[in-house]
Scaffold this motif. Structure first.
Motif, PDB file in Angstrom:
ATOM      1  N   ASN A  90      36.029  53.706  36.794  1.00 41.16           N
ATOM      2  CA  ASN A  90      36.548  52.652  37.659  1.00 41.16           C
ATOM      3  C   ASN A  90      37.045  51.474  36.829  1.00 41.16           C
ATOM      4  O   ASN A  90      36.294  50.562  36.486  1.00 41.16           O
ATOM      5  N   CYS A  91      38.337  51.508  36.493  1.00 43.17           N
ATOM      6  CA  CYS A  91      38.952  50.459  35.673  1.00 43.17           C
ATOM      7  C   CYS A  91      39.768  49.464  36.492  1.00 43.17           C
ATOM      8  O   CYS A  91      40.103  48.384  35.981  1.00 43.17           O
ATOM      9  N   ALA A  92      40.112  49.800  37.716  1.00 45.24           N
ATOM     10  CA  ALA A  92      40.977  48.923  38.513  1.00 45.24           C
ATOM     11  C   ALA A  92      40.300  47.580  38.760  1.00 45.24           C
ATOM     12  O   ALA A  92      39.118  47.527  39.123  1.00 45.24           O
ATOM     13  N   ALA A  93      41.039  46.495  38.559  1.00 44.54           N
ATOM     14  CA  ALA A  93      40.467  45.162  38.746  1.00 44.54           C
ATOM     15  C   ALA A  93      41.580  44.123  38.808  1.00 44.54           C
ATOM     16  O   ALA A  93      42.703  44.369  38.357  1.00 44.54           O
ATOM     17  N   ILE A  94      41.254  42.984  39.380  1.00 41.53           N
ATOM     18  CA  ILE A  94      42.130  41.818  39.306  1.00 41.53           C
ATOM     19  C   ILE A  94      41.329  40.649  38.755  1.00 41.53           C
ATOM     20  O   ILE A  94      40.099  40.600  38.894  1.00 41.53           O
ATOM     21  N   TRP A  95      42.009  39.735  38.102  1.00 41.26           N
ATOM     22  CA  TRP A  95      41.361  38.493  37.628  1.00 41.26           C
ATOM     23  C   TRP A  95      42.427  37.408  37.604  1.00 41.26           C
ATOM     24  O   TRP A  95      43.432  37.506  36.912  1.00 41.26           O
ATOM     25  N   ASN A  96      42.198  36.393  38.414  1.00 40.06           N
ATOM     26  CA  ASN A  96      43.161  35.301  38.530  1.00 40.06           C
ATOM     27  C   ASN A  96      42.502  33.981  38.162  1.00 40.06           C
ATOM     28  O   ASN A  96      41.442  33.640  38.699  1.00 40.06           O
ATOM     29  N   ARG A  97      43.135  33.278  37.240  1.00 36.36           N
ATOM     30  CA  ARG A  97      42.605  31.982  36.801  1.00 36.36           C
ATOM     31  C   ARG A  97      42.960  30.908  37.821  1.00 36.36           C
ATOM     32  O   ARG A  97      44.094  30.801  38.261  1.00 36.36           O
ATOM     33  N   LYS A  98      41.970  30.108  38.182  1.00 41.26           N
ATOM     34  CA  LYS A  98      42.202  29.001  39.109  1.00 41.26           C
ATOM     35  C   LYS A  98      41.051  28.019  39.000  1.00 41.26           C
ATOM     36  O   LYS A  98      39.884  28.424  38.941  1.00 41.26           O
ATOM     37  N   ASP A 107      40.759  33.710  48.130  1.00 41.92           N
ATOM     38  CA  ASP A 107      40.684  34.122  46.725  1.00 41.92           C
ATOM     39  C   ASP A 107      39.419  34.938  46.477  1.00 41.92           C
ATOM     40  O   ASP A 107      39.449  35.971  45.788  1.00 41.92           O
ATOM     41  N   VAL A 108      38.310  34.471  47.019  1.00 38.42           N
ATOM     42  CA  VAL A 108      37.034  35.172  46.825  1.00 38.42           C
ATOM     43  C   VAL A 108      37.077  36.545  47.477  1.00 38.42           C
ATOM     44  O   VAL A 108      36.659  37.552  46.887  1.00 38.42           O
ATOM     45  N   ARG A 109      37.601  36.596  48.693  1.00 33.41           N
ATOM     46  CA  ARG A 109      37.699  37.898  49.384  1.00 33.41           C
ATOM     47  C   ARG A 109      38.588  38.869  48.617  1.00 33.41           C
ATOM     48  O   ARG A 109      38.285  40.060  48.509  1.00 33.41           O
ATOM     49  N   GLU A 110      39.705  38.352  48.100  1.00 38.70           N
ATOM     50  CA  GLU A 110      40.626  39.211  47.367  1.00 38.70           C
ATOM     51  C   GLU A 110      39.954  39.833  46.148  1.00 38.70           C
ATOM     52  O   GLU A 110      40.092  41.038  45.884  1.00 38.70           O
ATOM     53  N   HIS A 111      39.211  39.016  45.393  1.00 39.44           N
ATOM     54  CA  HIS A 111      38.533  39.533  44.193  1.00 39.44           C
ATOM     55  C   HIS A 111      37.404  40.496  44.564  1.00 39.44           C
ATOM     56  O   HIS A 111      37.226  41.532  43.907  1.00 39.44           O
ATOM     57  N   CYS A 112      36.651  40.154  45.605  1.00 39.10           N
ATOM     58  CA  CYS A 112      35.549  41.044  45.997  1.00 39.10           C
ATOM     59  C   CYS A 112      36.072  42.363  46.546  1.00 39.10           C
ATOM     60  O   CYS A 112      35.490  43.423  46.291  1.00 39.10           O
ATOM     61  N   ASP A 113      37.176  42.309  47.282  1.00 32.06           N
ATOM     62  CA  ASP A 113      37.772  43.553  47.794  1.00 32.06           C
ATOM     63  C   ASP A 113      38.212  44.460  46.644  1.00 32.06           C
ATOM     64  O   ASP A 113      37.929  45.667  46.628  1.00 32.06           O
ATOM     65  N   PHE A 154      37.338  30.795  36.522  1.00 34.50           N
ATOM     66  CA  PHE A 154      37.392  32.144  37.105  1.00 34.50           C
ATOM     67  C   PHE A 154      36.262  32.311  38.127  1.00 34.50           C
ATOM     68  O   PHE A 154      35.591  33.339  38.175  1.00 34.50           O
ATOM     69  N   ALA A 155      36.081  31.281  38.945  1.00 37.44           N
ATOM     70  CA  ALA A 155      34.944  31.255  39.870  1.00 37.44           C
ATOM     71  C   ALA A 155      35.019  32.333  40.939  1.00 37.44           C
ATOM     72  O   ALA A 155      33.989  32.765  41.462  1.00 37.44           O
ATOM     73  N   ALA A 156      36.215  32.783  41.292  1.00 31.36           N
ATOM     74  CA  ALA A 156      36.334  33.867  42.271  1.00 31.36           C
ATOM     75  C   ALA A 156      36.132  35.230  41.629  1.00 31.36           C
ATOM     76  O   ALA A 156      35.663  36.168  42.273  1.00 31.36           O
ATOM     77  N   TYR A 157      36.479  35.328  40.355  1.00 31.88           N
ATOM     78  CA  TYR A 157      36.426  36.615  39.653  1.00 31.88           C
ATOM     79  C   TYR A 157      35.011  37.012  39.246  1.00 31.88           C
ATOM     80  O   TYR A 157      34.578  38.142  39.508  1.00 31.88           O
ATOM     81  N   PHE A 158      34.279  36.092  38.600  1.00 31.09           N
ATOM     82  CA  PHE A 158      33.000  36.482  38.010  1.00 31.09           C
ATOM     83  C   PHE A 158      31.965  36.980  39.017  1.00 31.09           C
ATOM     84  O   PHE A 158      31.257  37.962  38.733  1.00 31.09           O
ATOM     85  N   PRO A 159      31.820  36.362  40.191  1.00 31.82           N
ATOM     86  CA  PRO A 159      30.861  36.930  41.142  1.00 31.82           C
ATOM     87  C   PRO A 159      31.195  38.364  41.541  1.00 31.82           C
ATOM     88  O   PRO A 159      30.297  39.186  41.749  1.00 31.82           O
TER      89      PRO A 159
END
Length: 252
Positions: A90-98, A107-113, A154-159
């Motif tokens: 499982n390599c698929a991922a997104i990471w957006n700086r904000k 933003d949080v939902r998008e990263h968690c999804d 990267f507060a939305a990404y790391f969680p």
């Protein structure tokens, strides 16, 4: 049913870590299902390279991994074609700086999804298919070393990535209890393929934060994946591949 082992690698269409993992598996002789969400042209190029360079069979599979129906189709398409799935990475991922001030609930939902739900659904549906196989299978998830020491913007990404170790242990138990030949582990990469927008000064700072004083490569992640495939006495383990960043504070 295919006589060759079959690997499904999510996020392997783009020329990022997933495509390098797919190449490492193809070099081992695996038939490879190349997954993409929107990067169809790059996915076709990846599949063509695997076939030409390593002489293996490939299959292009498109899916939004946060869509359960799409995940089910992806899994059934792969099994209908090859009759088995021996490895899932499982390599698929997104990471957006904000900046934190600008992060929204969307933003949080998008990263968690993308990063958590997508990984969960793939582990669930591929894992239950592996349970039905006498030979079982091996799942390798990709998290992030900075779950231990997150940094700013990267507060939305790391969680969304911090949940991967727990998810990995849950599926190691759930699937292993059903078929002891199914194993689930995770790789936690450090600085590998830093984004183009990372400037020289920031890149130097990142490298200085490692014990080995250099940026990692996708090959380091691929080697860790192969380790988990090779060692059948390891499950429920999360391996940092981070040059020592998770244990080093740059002299402080």
């Amino acid at each position: 049913m295919s006589e060759k082992k079959v690997a499904l690698v999510t996020g392997s269409g783009k020329r990022r870590v997933g495509s390098h993992v797919a190449e490492a598996l193809a070099q081992r002789g695996f038939t490879v299902a190349v997954h993409y969400r929107t990067s169809e042209t790059e996915a076709k190029e990846t599949a063509a390279k695997l076939e030409a360079q390593f002489g293996v069979g490939t299959l292009l599979v498109q899916a939004d991994l946060a869509d359960e129906a799409a995940v089910k189709r992806l899994v059934s398409t792969t099994r209908d074609r090859f009759g088995r799935i021996d490895a899932l990475v499982n390599c698929a991922a997104i990471w957006n700086r904000k900046a934190l001030e600008d992060v929204t609930a969307a933003d949080v939902r998008e990263h968690c999804d993308a990063n958590l739900l997508g990984t969960f659904l793939m582990c669930q549906h591929v894992g239950l298919a592996m349970v039905q196989q006498p030979t079982g299978g091996c799942i390798v998830n990709v998290g992030d070393w900075a779950d231990a020491r997150p940094y700013r913007d990267f507060a939305a990404y790391f969680p969304s990535k911090a949940a991967i170790p727990g998810l990995t242990r849950v599926f190691a138990v759930e699937l292993g209890a059903r078929n002891p030949n199914v194993r689930v582990n995770a790789v936690l990469p450090g600085p590998v393929m830093l984004p183009p927008e990372v400037g020289t000064a920031e890149r130097d700072e990142v490298v200085a934060g490692t014990l080995v004083k250099r940026e990692g490569s996708p090959a380091h992640i691929a080697k860790a994946v192969l380790h988990f495939l090779d060692n059948d006495f390891v499950t429920g383990t999360c391996l940092p591949v981070d040059g020592g960043r998770s244990v080093f504070a740059n002299g402080y």
